[in-house]
Scaffold this active site. Sequence first.
Site, PDB file in Angstrom:
ATOM      1  N   LEU A  48      41.498  50.756  32.016  1.00 62.96           N
ATOM      2  CA  LEU A  48      41.202  49.853  33.126  1.00 62.96           C
ATOM      3  C   LEU A  48      42.448  49.446  33.895  1.00 62.96           C
ATOM      4  CD1 LEU A  48      38.712  46.949  33.222  1.00 62.96           C
ATOM      5  CD2 LEU A  48      41.107  46.426  33.733  1.00 62.96           C
ATOM      6  N   LEU A  49      42.361  49.560  35.203  1.00 60.12           N
ATOM      7  CA  LEU A  49      43.396  49.044  36.113  1.00 60.12           C
ATOM      8  C   LEU A  49      42.863  47.762  36.723  1.00 60.12           C
ATOM      9  CD1 LEU A  49      44.998  51.062  39.074  1.00 60.12           C
ATOM     10  CD2 LEU A  49      43.506  49.118  39.535  1.00 60.12           C
ATOM     11  N   ASP A  51      44.896  44.054  38.778  1.00 57.45           N
ATOM     12  CA  ASP A  51      45.743  43.592  39.891  1.00 57.45           C
ATOM     13  C   ASP A  51      46.969  44.459  40.183  1.00 57.45           C
ATOM     14  OD1 ASP A  51      44.093  41.576  39.037  1.00 57.45           O
ATOM     15  OD2 ASP A  51      45.678  40.133  38.650  1.00 57.45           O
TER      16      ASP A  51
HETATM   17  C1  FRU Z   1      43.223  38.519  38.043  1.00 57.16           C
HETATM   18  C2  FRU Z   1      43.761  38.242  36.660  1.00 57.16           C
HETATM   19  C3  FRU Z   1      45.054  37.450  36.726  1.00 57.16           C
HETATM   20  C4  FRU Z   1      45.729  37.820  35.442  1.00 57.16           C
HETATM   21  C5  FRU Z   1      45.350  39.275  35.285  1.00 57.16           C
HETATM   22  C6  FRU Z   1      45.184  39.732  33.864  1.00 57.16           C
HETATM   23  O1  FRU Z   1      42.416  39.637  38.088  1.00 57.16           O
HETATM   24  O2  FRU Z   1      42.807  37.546  35.884  1.00 57.16           O
HETATM   25  O3  FRU Z   1      44.891  36.072  36.920  1.00 57.16           O
HETATM   26  O4  FRU Z   1      47.108  37.648  35.485  1.00 57.16           O
HETATM   27  O5  FRU Z   1      44.122  39.423  35.976  1.00 57.16           O
HETATM   28  O6  FRU Z   1      44.969  41.103  33.816  1.00 57.16           O
END
Ligand code: FRU
Length: 499
Positions: A48-49, A51
């Site tokens: 999974l990708l 942010d």
């Molecule tokens: C947003 C988030 C961020 C967190 C990251 C963890 O999609 O929930 O707040 O740092 O993803 O993967």
Amino acid sequence: MKLIKKWTDDLRYLPYNQWDENYQNFLLETVQHSPWRLNYHIQPESGLLNDPNGFSYFDGQWQLFYQVYPMGPVHGVKSWAHVSSKNLVDWKTEGLALLPDSDYDQHGVYSGSGIVIDEELVLAYTGNVRDSNWQRASYQMLAHMNKAGEIIKDKVPIIPNPPEGYTHEFRDPQVFHYQDNYWLLIGAQTEELEGKVLVYSGPSLETLTFEGPLAFSDQSMGFMVECPNLVFVDEKPVFLFCPQGLDKAIMDYQNIYPNTYVVADSFNTDSLSLSNPSSLMNLDHGFDVYATQAFNAPDGRALAVSWIGLPEVDYPSDSEGWAHCLSIIKELQLHDGQLYQKPARELVDLRQEQTAIGGELSQTPRTIVEKTENSYELKLDFSANSQGKLHLYADPRGDHSLTIDFDTKNGMITLDRSQVSNAFAQDYGTTRTLTIEKNAPLSLQIFVDQSVCEIFVNGGQAVLTTRVFPTETETNVSIEGKSGDFSGKTWRLRKMIND
Ligand code: FRU
């Protein structure tokens, strides 16, 4: 061997080195055979990708990182993966850059940003740690990348705790330099469970002090704000963020959580406020954009990239061992105070054979591009009196498609994914509607890449992004309508070169 169906917490947080190599090879192999793999979008090699992180320009190249869990299409223990590019189009895979391997980040190297300081790219991220009762602790950390690409993490956090009155839902630091100071913005939650963005500043990232919450709206931002991101476009602050649990009376939205923004006149560092902020606006009118990150590039542009995917939603590619991708790179501009998002100009480099199309709209659907391979750019201009439907991912019989309903007389566009194959996330609705200027011509610039589609309306006034998971025969483009005419071009787009 089989893909894992039941993901327990124990499995999701198992250290990477305890996974069986055979399973990892099997997963990589399975993913490679997925028909939904992308040609020119950044996607995970497996798993999974989410942010985009640390988007920056360093050592003569564009640097981009992303949240990844490589072992399966679930939110497991996260790392930062790294890609680099000379042209914002072809991205070289650099591998995992920040691993969850220290006492301050063992349950995940969470999101953050990058800033060039002296001869280094400094990466700011959140270390996520869970105790034996699964209580979260959040540490704000730095890592340093040199020109050889070597990355060294700091041993101790720059912010070891949230300030008093805030919970450990405290993450996603954005660092930037402004008016002779370093600044850090971070997503936070009060003990009363209200979402906030907090501001730190200081003469260096190692000596930041807590200033207070950022004032950017009179309204409540729900229970948490993720991924705050301030950029300057023509000197004006454009503030992007992701409020969770936002009241729909403040801004209407249908996705589980929206990615929103405000445009303001200035960033007032004394009062920690964005002066004269616009009302809250939806950054993307489609189904699948979240956690957009933008930065002010040395060439003067504000460049943005989004996660195409949403938290807490399952996607059809999960069954093939991978999930999600990043958007194409977008340029942010302001015209008459309105935010525009345009495909980065470098993307023309993807264009291959060109075909001209056009004609009058008629009630019988007409195939305008046949057997596209679903890797193309389509630019269409419609006259001011157009009413009709454009079908992407259409099968020859016309049973399935992603439909764009356009009505320039009444000023409406509806993106309709009710007729696509492998439908998903239907609980959040199957259409998204956007109002546009009435009785005015309409232009669409559409990027289709296998299982992702990005639609830029009227030169970037609005964007609608969506995932679509077609079957093999759903590759045509067709059009039908009651009135109006259209003209345009399409190009086959090549694959990115990723080494
Ligand atoms: C947003 C988030 C961020 C967190 C990251 C963890 O999609 O929930 O707040 O740092 O993803 O993967």
